[in-house]
Structures are given as C-alpha cells and as structure tokens.
Design an enzyme around this catalytic site. Structure first.
Site, mmCIF file in Angstrom:
data_model
loop_
_atom_site.group_PDB
_atom_site.id
_atom_site.type_symbol
_atom_site.label_atom_id
_atom_site.label_comp_id
_atom_site.label_asym_id
_atom_site.label_seq_id
_atom_site.Cartn_x
_atom_site.Cartn_y
_atom_site.Cartn_z
ATOM 1 N N LYS A 33 5.129 -28.954 47.122
ATOM 2 C CA LYS A 33 5.244 -29.320 48.543
ATOM 3 C C LYS A 33 4.699 -28.226 49.461
ATOM 4 O O LYS A 33 4.091 -28.535 50.493
ATOM 5 C CB LYS A 33 6.690 -29.651 48.912
ATOM 6 C CG LYS A 33 7.647 -28.475 48.939
ATOM 7 C CD LYS A 33 9.029 -28.920 49.391
ATOM 8 C CE LYS A 33 10.005 -27.755 49.360
ATOM 9 N NZ LYS A 33 9.682 -26.711 50.322
ATOM 10 N N THR A 34 4.896 -26.955 49.125
ATOM 11 C CA THR A 34 4.372 -25.875 49.976
ATOM 12 C C THR A 34 2.844 -25.933 50.018
ATOM 13 O O THR A 34 2.230 -25.729 51.073
ATOM 14 C CB THR A 34 4.835 -24.501 49.458
ATOM 15 O OG1 THR A 34 6.261 -24.492 49.375
ATOM 16 C CG2 THR A 34 4.378 -23.390 50.392
ATOM 17 N N ASP A 217 9.311 -28.598 57.124
ATOM 18 C CA ASP A 217 9.647 -28.404 55.710
ATOM 19 C C ASP A 217 11.153 -28.619 55.519
ATOM 20 O O ASP A 217 11.942 -28.443 56.448
ATOM 21 C CB ASP A 217 9.245 -26.976 55.296
ATOM 22 C CG ASP A 217 9.283 -26.786 53.791
ATOM 23 O OD1 ASP A 217 9.390 -27.786 53.054
ATOM 24 O OD2 ASP A 217 9.196 -25.624 53.339
ATOM 25 N N GLU A 218 11.557 -28.974 54.298
ATOM 26 C CA GLU A 218 12.988 -29.150 53.947
ATOM 27 C C GLU A 218 13.695 -30.046 54.965
ATOM 28 O O GLU A 218 14.788 -29.722 55.453
ATOM 29 C CB GLU A 218 13.689 -27.778 53.864
ATOM 30 C CG GLU A 218 13.049 -26.791 52.910
ATOM 31 C CD GLU A 218 13.309 -27.115 51.437
ATOM 32 O OE1 GLU A 218 13.855 -28.198 51.151
ATOM 33 O OE2 GLU A 218 12.946 -26.289 50.583
ATOM 34 N N GLN A 252 17.737 -33.512 47.043
ATOM 35 C CA GLN A 252 18.100 -32.090 47.054
ATOM 36 C C GLN A 252 18.847 -31.704 48.336
ATOM 37 O O GLN A 252 18.868 -30.538 48.720
ATOM 38 C CB GLN A 252 16.849 -31.221 46.895
ATOM 39 C CG GLN A 252 16.157 -31.383 45.549
ATOM 40 C CD GLN A 252 15.072 -30.344 45.322
ATOM 41 O OE1 GLN A 252 15.354 -29.159 45.103
ATOM 42 N NE2 GLN A 252 13.832 -30.771 45.382
ATOM 43 N N ARG A 632 15.860 -26.481 38.078
ATOM 44 C CA ARG A 632 15.454 -25.070 38.163
ATOM 45 C C ARG A 632 14.791 -24.622 36.871
ATOM 46 O O ARG A 632 14.116 -23.585 36.833
ATOM 47 C CB ARG A 632 16.670 -24.157 38.423
ATOM 48 C CG ARG A 632 17.457 -24.376 39.707
ATOM 49 C CD ARG A 632 16.600 -24.448 40.931
ATOM 50 N NE ARG A 632 16.257 -25.834 41.240
ATOM 51 C CZ ARG A 632 15.269 -26.204 42.022
ATOM 52 N NH1 ARG A 632 14.474 -25.312 42.559
ATOM 53 N NH2 ARG A 632 15.031 -27.484 42.257
#
Length: 762
Positions: A33-34, A217-218, A252, A632
């Site tokens: 995503k970044t 973002d997020e 998330q 993770r």
C-alpha cells in the site's frame, strides 16, 4: 512514466492510474500500500494533473510521512520539503501557524505533549483548590481529550450527573487557562482547525480549491473528528469536491479503544459516492498456509468490505501449534524453538514474540533472561522497568532497608498523600543536619509536614509488622494493598494494564520462590549457585535443597528477590544495533513483519480478551487483532496456549481460544499431544484416538509404567498426608524424574517427586 509504473501488479496499476475521482483502496496486509500511495502521488505530478503543492497526503505516523517523502524524492526530481505530507496533528499545526489570528491563537503558541498536559492539569487543580483524589488528573485529561476527539467543547458535553458536571466545569477552566497561556494540546490542534474551517468559508474554499487531490493512509484508523476534518478539506457534498484517495484495511482496524471508527470506511464510500473500489489482495510477505489461516479466520467477521489475500510464494511451512501445561512451559518451549531457529541461521531480530497483554511478558522475559538471550521490548518497557513495578519494588525496598533514600523519594508521595516539594526540602535539611537517612530524619520534622511524613513511616512499619514470617508472595500482596497502588490505578482510564502488571509481580515472587528454593519452611539460599539448586524429596514428601548445589547465605527471600529484580532490570536488554529477539503486544506489532512469529496465550479470556464479551462487536475487534498478528509472519508462524496460567495473582485453568476452531486444520501442525482436560471443551483428537480400545489401553499402560506423571494431570485434586488437599498446577519431567507443582492452599506451593510423594487422587 513507464519506469514509474513498472513492476506494479494489475490491481496496483489500476489504483495508481485512477481518474480524478474519489476512490477506496482496500489494501490487505503486505500488499504494497505504501508503494501504491507514493506512486499515485508521483504519477499525478509526472502527468501534470497536479503540482507538488496541490497534494495533501495524511499519514498516521511521522515515520510513515518521512518514508513517503523519501520515496517520492527517489522517484521524481522534486523538493518534497514544502509538500503537505504529514500526520493529522502535523498538518493542523502547519495550518494554524499560517492562520493563527483567525484561529484566535498567538503566533508563538506552544504544543503540550501528554506529559506537559498532565502537569498543566495538576497545576490547574491545585490553583483552584480541587481535590485531586476525587478528580484525578489523568481521569480529567482522558475526559478532555475524549470530548475533543468527538468535536465537543465543554458546553456541548452532556453533564448527566454531579461528577460529570464538575468534570465539564474543569474542562471549561482548562480551555480558558490554555487560551490565556497560549498553549494547545494534541487534540486541540485538530479541533481548533476543524472549527476554523467550519466558520471561515473563504479560507475553507481556498484549501478545497488548492488541494484537489487528498490522499489518506490507514483510513480504517480515523476517528469521528478526523473524518469530519477530511470532509471539510475535500469539500464533501460540493459539486467541485476534490478527489479523495483513501487507502485502508477494515480487517486491520484494531484501535477502537482510541476512538477509531471502522465505520468511516463505509460512510466514506456512501458520502463521497465512491465508484472506484479496488482490492489489493496480492500479498508479498507471507507464505500460503499463513495467509490461508488469516483469510479463513477473518471470514468469521460480519460487515466486512471483503477481500482474500493470495501469494505466489507457495504454501510454505505449516503453522505450528503448541499446547503447554503452564505458562512457564510455554515460555521455555518458545526459547527452545527460538534457539533452533537461530542455529539454523535466523537473525534474532527476525524472531518476534507477540502477546495480547503486557502482563504476559514477565514469564517470557524471565525465560529469555535465564537463557541469556538478548531481547528488546518494542513499543513498551521491560517488566521490571515499568513505572508501576518500580513503585511496588520501592515499597518492598523500604521494608527491606528503610534507609534507601532513592526508594523513599520515589514513593513517599506516590500515591499522593499531601507530601509536597516543600515538605521534602524540610526533610532533606533535617537529614543533612542529623547525618542520617531521610527515613530516620522524619522524627525531626515538625508541623503538618512532619505529621504527613510520620504517617508514611507508620505505613511502612505497619507493612513490615503485618508481613513478618509470611511467604514472599503473600508479603508482596499485602504491600500492594497497603500502599494503595492498585486502588490508585483503578481510577485511571488505562490503569487495567498497570494493575495486571502489579498482580504479575506476585506471580514473579511465586516463581522466584519456587526456582530459588525459598519456601515457607525452607532455609534461605541465594547467590550464583542457587540458580542451579536441585530440589529433592524429603522422607515425608517435602521439597528440600541439595546442599551441594546451593550455598546458604543470610539473605532473606525479600532481599534475594529484590536483587533478582535489579539484575533482570539491568541485564540482557539489547543494546542499540545488537541482534536481539523482539517482544511486543499485538497492537504494537501492526505495520511490522518478521521471518518467524510466536503468538502466545491463545486462551479464552486472554485472546480473545475477556473484556471483549462486554462490548459491542468486541469479539470481532479481537478477531481483527488476531488477523493482524497472523499476517506479521513471513515464513514461520507459531501459535501457543497453556492449560494453566498465573494471572491476576492466581492460577487460571484455561480453555483454548475459539480462534483455533476458525483456523484451517490442513494448515496446522500440532507439536504437542492433543489430549486436553475436560475443561477444554471440544478438543482436537489425540494421536491414538482412532486406535482399537485394546491397543489404546496397552499404550496407556506402557506410558504409565514409563512415566508416573501420566497417572496425574494438571487440575487433578490430590491429598497429601502432611499438607492436606491441593491441586496440581504443573507437571514437569518424565519417568522417575517426574515432579508436580501442587498448590496446597495454606501451605503454599510445593514441588513433589511423583515417584516418592504419597499422593492420593481426590
């Protein structure tokens, strides 16, 4: 342009090259995503659709903002320093500096961090003669910040009872004093900016016209006020509304306790009339069995926007599952597995141990310390370095040595008991004059200060009297009670974690007594040799110490425990740059990734947490937290749970987490015997459940002959001729070396050799 877009997968390419309309990008864990966000900005600039000054990009951390600007600089020959890329708070600060007069602030206004804000509130309460025990500063701080996060000033807060009315009044006083002094807290930055844009139409339209492209973002972590702010900046509902490129993952969303509202994603899709919803489902982090576990688990949540992670990396290794008999055995198993990984070439820094509650770290830290493995607690402090533990240790230090001035100063007014700086100065003057410790000098201080200090001395002396001849764990319990530390933390919004840690201190003392051979009737032993002490069986079944393995000293159990605490606090914490294992809560792990991940304590009431059952959609948030934990891991994932665990000062008999029933069995590899006590409910089948009855009996008899421990189980009630009735809380060893930890109530914990002890089943 081709270089800019090369190596993007089809979904990433579609997201990056979307037309200038609002879009929602569902970006799964490890889906890049970044890269999509930064490439989108670079593509908009390179294609001439917008200048660098026409971009507004919002991140949730300064680290993410710096990484985004660094990547942009590498992609395009532009100066990113002037671009509006930053956190909500950072961007609001920038806007308020430019329009301080319109916002009603001095040009040089200063920002209070959380520590400064708390000190400010304490000063406010003192200046207005407010009892800080009835209105604790931290409680007021959380009240004010929560109201601001909802976009509410004092006059808008519902004052439904006397206490709330008083808090509202204090909020009003706080705002007035902040205005007088020209300071703002973090929550004020956002609220003041929102109010400014709401009432100032020309200014609002200026920024709406300037920022035709807003990227967030997020997005799943936005709270109500942040979403309202974004709508103002983008001109939601206007014909000329800017294009909002929102990137997030509803699976998330794990920060509801901070005010995050996952519903903002659905609201955004509706209110911005989003026609472009793109799912980034290609995962570049984890192997197939790990992703299958994550996908099937999260599918149990309702109201998802929906996506399914996939990978080209192959199935990889199965997810390893361990059922331990106790939290101590669980920790020791983790250490052995980690050692094996390190021997195979893994870096310690690529091994992470995750837990739901900070209190769980104590047993794991102790095992790492004992094994001499360096580790780092990420996003938190090691157990014996936590403030509440230091406070409790200081009280214990004063009981052991009242002339410890450092311990005295740490807790003489904590929790607060009216002993201020002036009283301490008087005491220090008296101590210098007498050439004595602060404790001894108390009797030389008169007046109100002398009375308050004398009461503190009485508290310590009373604790020393009440704990005479008591076992160390009982002593710690009484000190926690008399010190009022637990009562103090009960008034804090986030005090539950601190209370859990204090209760874990009792468990730490219990474990120390067991490992070092201190007991109710045993002599005290300490020193380097004591860690290798061998527990043997007396003729009557009691535990004794092998004199060849432990050196007797005059050190009391309390003194030895305090020395142990100091050593664990000072040793083994990894130095900067040192290769060290990573310990953290699951919340702290978000955004990180490791080659190998251990998710520990997967038991009902712990993960999912017992509080989740009392909250709307609580279990769904816990499931999202488990999803974050699973994703993770790159190559290896370990899941563990324990039949018994020392929590809240007592042994808990656990059921394994419901999440195990939501994982694909074909992706799991059970490393332990899957025979579970009756309290575990529907258990997994054991290795010989399908064998004929005669064969099963033969195997059982053979195993019983080989190991006396097989005739006993954790949770079994037993009777001993000397200690009476008890409960088996742990079994270790096998064959003739099998031993059981048994809680005999008033006689405490005993370690008995099962081949010798005269035990009867109850």
């Amino acid at each position: 342009m081709q270089n800019l877009l090369h190596n993007l997968n089809p979904e990433q390419l579609a997201a990056v090259t979307l037309p200038a309309q609002s879009a929602l990008i569902l970006a799964g864990a490890g889906s890049g995503k970044t890269r999509v966000l930064t490439t989108r900005i670079a593509w908009l600039i390179q294609t001439g659709q917008v200048s660098p000054g026409g971009i507004l990009a919002v991140t949730f951390t300064n680290k993410a903002a710096k990484e985004m600007m660094s990547r942009l600089s590498a992609m395009l020959p532009i100066n990113t320093r002037g671009m509006w890329i930053g956190t909500f708070h950072g961007l609001c600060n920038r806007l308020l500096r430019a329009h301080h007069r319109d916002a009603g602030l001095p040009q040089t206004f200063q920002i209070l961090d959380s520590g400064d804000q708390l000190s400010f509130i304490k000063r406010l309460l003192k200046a207005n003669n407010i009892d800080d025990e009835k209105f604790p500063p931290k409680t007021l701080m959380y009240f004010i910040n929560s109201a601001k996060d909802q976009g509410l000033r004092a006059a808008q807060v519902d004052a439904y009872d006397d206490f709330n009315r008083k808090m509202v009044g204090l909020y009003d006083l706080y705002d007035a004093q902040c205005q007088r002094e020209g300071v703002v807290d973090f929550a004020e930055l956002l609220l003041r900016t929102y109010e400014l844009l709401s009432r100032n139409q020309p200014l609002r339209e200026h920024y709406q016209e300037r920022f035709r492209h807003v990227l967030v973002d997020e997005f799943q972590d936005t709270n109500d006020l942040q979403y309202k702010w974004l709508k103002l900046m983008a001109g939601a509902g206007n014909r000329r509304a800017g294009a909002v490129f929102a990137v997030g993952d509803d699976d998330q969303s794990i920060y509801a306790f901070r005010g995050a509202n996952v519903g903002n994603m659905s609201a955004f899709e509706r209110e911005f009339e989003v026609k472009n919803l793109i799912k980034l489902e290609q995962n570049y982090r984890s192997h197939g069995h790990i992703l299958d576990s994550a996908n099937i688990l999260i599918a149990n949540n309702s109201k998802r926007l929906g996506k399914n992670l996939r990978t080209d990396a192959g199935h990889g290794e199965l997810v390893r599952v361990m059922e331990a008999s106790s939290d101590i055995q669980e920790a020791n198993w983790i250490i052995e597995e980690a050692k094996s990984l390190i021997r195979e070439g893994s870096l310690r820094s690529e091994i992470a141990i995750l837990y739901r509650s900070n209190a769980q770290s104590r047993v794991i830290e102790h095992a790492l310390f004992t094994a001499n493995i360096p580790y780092r607690v990420y996003g938190g402090q090691r157990f014996f370095e936590r403030a509440e533990i230091k406070h409790a240790i200081a009280y214990l230090q004063l009981m052991d040595n009242p002339h410890n001035d450092s311990a005295f100063l740490r807790v003489v007014n904590f929790p607060t008991r009216g002993i201020g700086a002036r009283s301490i100065e008087q005491l220090q003057d008296a101590a210098r004059a007498q050439g004595s410790s602060l404790y001894a000098a108390v009797r030389h201080v008169g007046g109100k200060a002398g009375t308050s200090l004398a009461n503190f001395v009485k508290l310590i002396e009373g604790a020393r009297f009440e704990t005479q001849n008591l076992p160390l764990p009982e002593m710690v319990k009484i000190v926690l009670d008399l010190s009022t530390l637990i009562t103090h933390y009960q008034t804090e919004k986030e005090g539950a974690d601190r209370i859990e840690n204090l209760e874990q201190l009792v468990n730490a003392a219990t474990l120390f007594v067991s490992e070092e051979g201190f007991g109710k009737e045993a002599p005290a032993f300490s020193g380097p040799a004591s860690s290798a002490a061998v527990l043997l069986e007396n003729g009557d079944g009691t535990a004794i110490i092998d004199a060849d393995a432990a050196l007797p000293t005059l050190m009391s159990p309390l003194s030895a425990f305090l020395s142990h605490a100091s050593l664990e606090a000072g040793d083994n914490q990894a130095q900067a740059g040192q290769d060290a294992m990573q310990l953290m809560t699951v919340h702290s792990a978000k955004g990180l990734e490791f080659d190998a991940v251990f998710i520990t304590g997967l038991e009902e009431g712990l993960f999912p947490h017992e509080n989740s059952a009392q909250e709307e959609s609580g279990v769904e948030e816990e499931r999202r937290l488990m999803y974050v934990a699973i994703t993770r891991a790159r190559k290896r994932l370990y899941l563990s749970f324990s039949q018994t665990r020392m929590l809240h000062g007592q042994t808990r008999y656990n059921m394994r987490s419901r999440f195990f029933d939501e994982l694909p069995e074909e992706s799991l590899k059970w490393l332990s015997p899957k025979i579970q006590p009756s309290w575990f409910g529907n258990s997994k089948k054991s290795a010989w459940d399908d064998a004929p009855i005669e064969e099963s009996n033969r195997i059982a008899q053979q195993m019983t002959r080989q190991s006396p421990s097989m005739t006993w189980r954790i949770g079994q009630g037993v009777a001993h001729p000397k200690f009476g009735e008890g409960v088996i809380v742990n079994i270790e060893g096998s064959g003739t070396n099998a031993r059981a930890h048994i809680n005999f109530g008033q006689f405490g914990m005993k370690l008995l050799d099962l081949s010798v002890a005269k035990l009867e089943k109850i």
